[in-house]
Write a protein that holds these residues in place. Structure first.
Motif, PDB file in Angstrom:
ATOM      1  N   THR A 137      34.445 -21.247 -19.332  1.00  0.00           N
ATOM      2  CA  THR A 137      34.592 -21.665 -20.740  1.00  0.00           C
ATOM      3  C   THR A 137      35.532 -20.573 -21.278  1.00  0.00           C
ATOM      4  N   VAL A 138      36.035 -20.953 -22.390  1.00  0.00           N
ATOM      5  CA  VAL A 138      36.959 -20.033 -23.146  1.00  0.00           C
ATOM      6  C   VAL A 138      36.518 -18.414 -23.216  1.00  0.00           C
ATOM      7  N   ALA A 139      35.391 -18.353 -23.312  1.00  0.00           N
ATOM      8  CA  ALA A 139      35.017 -16.961 -23.495  1.00  0.00           C
ATOM      9  C   ALA A 139      35.219 -16.294 -21.868  1.00  0.00           C
ATOM     10  N   ASP A 140      35.126 -17.068 -20.778  1.00  0.00           N
ATOM     11  CA  ASP A 140      35.561 -16.481 -19.489  1.00  0.00           C
ATOM     12  C   ASP A 140      36.927 -16.127 -19.499  1.00  0.00           C
ATOM     13  N   VAL A 141      37.863 -17.127 -19.869  1.00  0.00           N
ATOM     14  CA  VAL A 141      39.462 -16.650 -20.178  1.00  0.00           C
ATOM     15  C   VAL A 141      39.536 -15.567 -20.877  1.00  0.00           C
ATOM     16  N   ILE A 142      38.915 -15.530 -22.001  1.00  0.00           N
ATOM     17  CA  ILE A 142      39.137 -14.225 -22.924  1.00  0.00           C
ATOM     18  C   ILE A 142      38.495 -13.032 -22.199  1.00  0.00           C
ATOM     19  N   PHE A 143      37.577 -12.921 -21.579  1.00  0.00           N
ATOM     20  CA  PHE A 143      37.104 -11.814 -20.846  1.00  0.00           C
ATOM     21  C   PHE A 143      38.030 -11.550 -19.804  1.00  0.00           C
ATOM     22  N   SER A 144      38.382 -12.507 -18.934  1.00  0.00           N
ATOM     23  CA  SER A 144      39.591 -12.149 -17.903  1.00  0.00           C
ATOM     24  C   SER A 144      40.835 -11.244 -18.368  1.00  0.00           C
ATOM     25  N   PHE A 145      41.216 -11.986 -19.404  1.00  0.00           N
ATOM     26  CA  PHE A 145      42.486 -11.492 -20.009  1.00  0.00           C
ATOM     27  C   PHE A 145      42.234 -10.302 -20.455  1.00  0.00           C
ATOM     28  N   GLU A 146      41.157  -9.885 -20.996  1.00  0.00           N
ATOM     29  CA  GLU A 146      41.103  -8.438 -21.781  1.00  0.00           C
ATOM     30  C   GLU A 146      40.913  -7.455 -20.740  1.00  0.00           C
ATOM     31  N   ALA A 147      40.183  -7.862 -19.531  1.00  0.00           N
ATOM     32  CA  ALA A 147      39.847  -6.814 -18.419  1.00  0.00           C
ATOM     33  C   ALA A 147      41.102  -6.842 -17.824  1.00  0.00           C
ATOM     34  N   PHE A 148      41.996  -7.622 -17.448  1.00  0.00           N
ATOM     35  CA  PHE A 148      43.152  -7.260 -16.947  1.00  0.00           C
ATOM     36  C   PHE A 148      44.116  -6.505 -17.548  1.00  0.00           C
ATOM     37  N   LYS A 149      44.174  -6.651 -18.847  1.00  0.00           N
ATOM     38  CA  LYS A 149      45.163  -6.163 -19.722  1.00  0.00           C
ATOM     39  C   LYS A 149      44.523  -4.539 -20.170  1.00  0.00           C
ATOM     40  N   LYS A 150      43.269  -4.339 -20.135  1.00  0.00           N
ATOM     41  CA  LYS A 150      43.059  -3.209 -20.224  1.00  0.00           C
ATOM     42  C   LYS A 150      42.753  -2.228 -18.993  1.00  0.00           C
ATOM     43  N   LEU A 178      56.440 -16.175 -21.766  1.00  0.00           N
ATOM     44  CA  LEU A 178      55.127 -15.691 -22.019  1.00  0.00           C
ATOM     45  C   LEU A 178      54.186 -17.054 -21.921  1.00  0.00           C
ATOM     46  N   PRO A 179      54.449 -18.252 -22.438  1.00  0.00           N
ATOM     47  CA  PRO A 179      53.499 -19.221 -22.370  1.00  0.00           C
ATOM     48  C   PRO A 179      52.976 -19.396 -20.930  1.00  0.00           C
ATOM     49  N   GLN A 180      54.035 -19.364 -19.950  1.00  0.00           N
ATOM     50  CA  GLN A 180      53.792 -19.516 -18.326  1.00  0.00           C
ATOM     51  C   GLN A 180      53.030 -18.390 -17.822  1.00  0.00           C
ATOM     52  N   ILE A 181      53.362 -17.082 -18.471  1.00  0.00           N
ATOM     53  CA  ILE A 181      52.759 -15.738 -17.775  1.00  0.00           C
ATOM     54  C   ILE A 181      51.244 -15.734 -18.014  1.00  0.00           C
ATOM     55  N   VAL A 182      50.548 -16.361 -19.184  1.00  0.00           N
ATOM     56  CA  VAL A 182      49.164 -16.239 -19.302  1.00  0.00           C
ATOM     57  C   VAL A 182      48.726 -17.384 -18.528  1.00  0.00           C
ATOM     58  N   GLY A 183      49.295 -18.469 -18.241  1.00  0.00           N
ATOM     59  CA  GLY A 183      48.766 -19.348 -17.485  1.00  0.00           C
ATOM     60  C   GLY A 183      48.447 -18.909 -16.015  1.00  0.00           C
ATOM     61  N   GLN A 184      48.844 -18.011 -15.625  1.00  0.00           N
ATOM     62  CA  GLN A 184      48.986 -17.346 -14.183  1.00  0.00           C
ATOM     63  C   GLN A 184      47.743 -16.712 -13.966  1.00  0.00           C
ATOM     64  N   ILE A 185      46.912 -16.286 -15.164  1.00  0.00           N
ATOM     65  CA  ILE A 185      45.746 -15.443 -15.020  1.00  0.00           C
ATOM     66  C   ILE A 185      44.614 -15.947 -14.402  1.00  0.00           C
ATOM     67  N   ASN A 186      43.928 -15.365 -13.216  1.00  0.00           N
ATOM     68  CA  ASN A 186      42.816 -15.589 -12.578  1.00  0.00           C
ATOM     69  C   ASN A 186      41.803 -15.608 -13.456  1.00  0.00           C
ATOM     70  N   VAL A 187      40.967 -16.692 -13.656  1.00  0.00           N
ATOM     71  CA  VAL A 187      39.850 -16.627 -14.749  1.00  0.00           C
ATOM     72  C   VAL A 187      38.472 -16.363 -13.794  1.00  0.00           C
ATOM     73  N   LEU A 188      37.811 -15.293 -14.351  1.00  0.00           N
ATOM     74  CA  LEU A 188      36.612 -14.778 -13.875  1.00  0.00           C
ATOM     75  C   LEU A 188      35.571 -15.004 -14.736  1.00  0.00           C
ATOM     76  N   PRO A 189      34.157 -14.978 -14.079  1.00  0.00           N
ATOM     77  CA  PRO A 189      32.854 -14.952 -14.907  1.00  0.00           C
ATOM     78  C   PRO A 189      32.412 -14.251 -15.518  1.00  0.00           C
ATOM     79  N   LYS A 190      32.522 -14.354 -16.772  1.00  0.00           N
ATOM     80  CA  LYS A 190      32.115 -13.258 -17.583  1.00  0.00           C
ATOM     81  C   LYS A 190      30.519 -13.223 -17.543  1.00  0.00           C
TER      82      LYS A 190
END
Length: 625
Positions: free
Chosen positions: A146-159, A194-206
């Protein structure tokens, strides 16, 4: 494995891009009028049209099955890739269990096509990007991605990851913008990668990471773990012995197995990594048929260690695959955070002390060539004197760079005979004198403090000790006190994280389209950021300005010119003593595998990604030990 921008950036931490995402349509500002695309390209038009069946290099009839055993050096105590490089040692292959929003093609320089995301949209000013997720993307437990998983993954990596904190620094917001849409908003316009960079994120299960383990303990994504994480990729962890081995099994009901980007890949039923503390032992294990495939990084071992019966019988094959997708800088890296390395003349003197030609002859079997660029091996390497657009860019930082940038072609000193060695040592002595050092009682002494210059060369690979020991006597002839220290990988990693070293050996891979990752490598902001790859501690306003020129380049021509300018300024500041390179991937394998007739241009060996188990070959080779 493909040497793409993603693999270079992720492998460091570990792979690079900043170019034109040129597509025929322009996206309107209103969300309901978005133009959705099936892929992104940093170099121009996409090779593969919407609805393509498979990549040209993939074999759609590749059989599924078999087991491949590979080597990993060192140890591991962690499956949590979010904190890789910060805490613990992450296990080899952990990236296999999690898919990304987009997948790259091995026959294009820098393109991505939909994987978890079915389509992508961005405005003409590159101020944001929106990804639309596939409705059928699922984790291994059957739960939808889900979108929530993508947001969770992004915030975890960035933080939690210093590397990704810098890599994603220009992403100011990520939010749900539709039932299956996730939008990343950037802090400015014109950052085309930047559009391509964020497309490289591994999506994790929130839901998994916020849940509890079998004992009822709440999981913590900020901590190391040896509990196999839930994934959504083609493989999952089957079994493991901490620090010794790990086995990944192919997920038979993997949600994405029939996607066009996955046709003909992920063919092995099991991928096994056997860990060895010592490379020599790993070679013996390969020779004894406990390992199927080995990448060889040692010139000595490549020349001497593979002369055994199975090679002569053609049961073991030795192959070299050209590396076309990446450049490299490897060198002895000075920790300029330490005052004794603050003067570039002193650092330059170390280069004059290195007799590469004799080293290449005696211990490398003449296999290597000297590196003379931070982008060695690709078109982005500077050469000659700056002209045209490159000169125009350098003029903007003229007052902040060494004058040699404009007047001299960078070359490494050449030795190889006694006369040249003596001449180079004399030049080194001259440079050291200019840096306020002189020889007193056979000791190179700081004329201001009266202290002898002492350096420690820190390494974590015993095989490299002979290389460092070859360098040591030349430095000692200059009056420098030299200590060579070999430590285990864990201690080495901890010392690097705390910047606790004088000189190390390090390499930086570079893609054909460098971009935001250059900040992590060389910028002032990264110099004191734990976990960054700015090991040299570079704090240079000219370098910072040129990195921005690379990132915000608006054409391929401008990108090439800005990168060459950056390369030139890094070289003339002598942050490293450049090492050497080979330009090919050396491999040895037991002949049990098949591969496409034409390997992709930018994939090197592309093993094991698009190879497969060949039962007939395996029968001829014989049973495993």
């Amino acid at each position: 494995m493909k040497l793409t921008r993603r693999s270079i950036v992720h492998g460091a931490a570990a792979a690079s891009a900043a170019l034109v995402l040129r597509v025929p349509a322009v996206a309107p500002a209103h969300a309901q009028d978005k133009v959705w695309r099936h892929g992104l390209s940093l170099f121009g038009d996409l090779k593969y049209p919407a609805g393509f069946k498979r990549f040209d290099y993939a074999n759609p009839n590749a059989p599924k099955g078999g087991i491949v055993r590979q080597v990993a050096i060192g140890t591991y105590d962690n499956f949590n890739m979010v904190i890789a490089g910060v805490k613990g040692s992450v296990a080899a292959g952990t990236e296999l269990i999690s898919d990304t929003l987009m997948a790259s093609a091995m026959d294009e320089v820098s393109t991505e096509y939909g994987l978890i995301a079915e389509s992508v949209s961005y405005p003409e000013d590159y101020s944001s990007v929106t990804y639309r997720l596939r409705a059928d993307a699922k984790f291994h437990d059957g739960m939808p991605v889900t979108v929530a998983d993508v947001i969770f993954s992004f915030e975890a990596f960035k933080k939690l990851s210093p590397f990704y904190s810098a890599y994603y620094r220009h992403v100011t917001k990520v939010e749900k913008s539709g039932e299956r849409d996730v939008t990343f908003t950037f802090d400015g316009k014109g950052n085309r990668e930047l559009p391509q960079i964020v497309g490289q994120i591994n999506v994790l299960p929130k839901h998994w990471w916020e849940g509890t383990d079998a004992s009822g303990k709440k999981r913590d994504i900020a901590a190391t773990t040896l509990e196999p994480p839930l994934g959504n990729g083609a493989y999952r962890i089957k079994e493991f012995v901490p620090g010794r081995s790990i086995v990944y099994e192919r997920v038979k009901n993997y949600w994405g197995k029939d996607l066009n980007v996955n046709v003909g890949r992920d063919n092995f039923d099991e991928l096994r990594y056997e860990y060895f503390r010592d490379s020599t032992v790993a070679i013996e294990a390969f020779k004894a048929d406990h390992i199927d495939w080995r990448n060889e990084n040692s010139a000595k071992d490549w020349a001497t260690a593979y002369q055994f019966p199975a090679v002569k019988e053609k049961r073991v094959l030795l192959d070299e695959f050209p590396v076309r997708s990446s450049g490299i800088m490897q060198g002895f890296v000075f920790n300029t955070r330490r005052e004794k390395f603050s003067d570039p003349r002193l650092r330059h003197a170390f280069n004059y002390a290195l007799d590469f030609e004799e080293m290449n002859k005696q211990i490398f079997f003449g296999q290597y060539k000297r590196i003379a660029s931070y982008f060695e091996g690709i078109e982005l390497a500077s050469s000659g004197l700056p002209t045209g657009k490159e000169l125009e860019i350098l003029e903007t930082v003229r007052d902040k760079v060494p004058p040699e940038v404009f007047t001299k072609v960078f070359t490494n000193p050449v030795s190889g005979n006694p006369e040249a060695v003596r001449a180079n040592l004399r030049e080194a002595t001259r440079l050291l004198k200019e840096a306020s050092y002189e020889v007193r009682d056979q000791k190179l002494t700081n004329t201001k403090t009266g202290e002898q210059l002492a350096v420690e060369l820190l390494i974590d690979d015993a095989r490299f000790e002979r290389v460092v020991l070859f360098f040591k006597p030349s430095l000692e002839r200059l009056g420098i006190a030299v200590t060579v220290r070999v430590v285990d990988p864990t201690q080495y990693e901890n010392r690097l994280r705390n910047w606790d070293f004088d000189i190390i050996v390090n390499s930086w891979g570079q893609s054909l389209s460098p971009g935001n990752e250059q900040r992590n490598y060389w910028s002032s902001a990264a110099a004191d950021q734990q976990g960054s790859r700015n090991f040299a501690g570079i704090k240079n306003p000219a370098v910072d300005a040129l990195i921005d020129r690379v990132i915000f380049a608006t054409s391929r021509e401008e990108l090439v010119a800005a990168t060459k300018a950056l390369d030139r300024v890094l070289l003339w500041n002598h942050y490293v003593v450049p090492n050497w390179t080979y330009g090919k991937q050396r491999t040895a394998r037991w002949d049990r595998f098949g591969r496409p007739d034409n390997l992709p241009q930018y994939g090197a060996s592309a093993f094991p990604t698009i190879w497969w188990w060949d039962a007939e070959k395996a029968a001829r080779v014989g049973s495993r030990s």
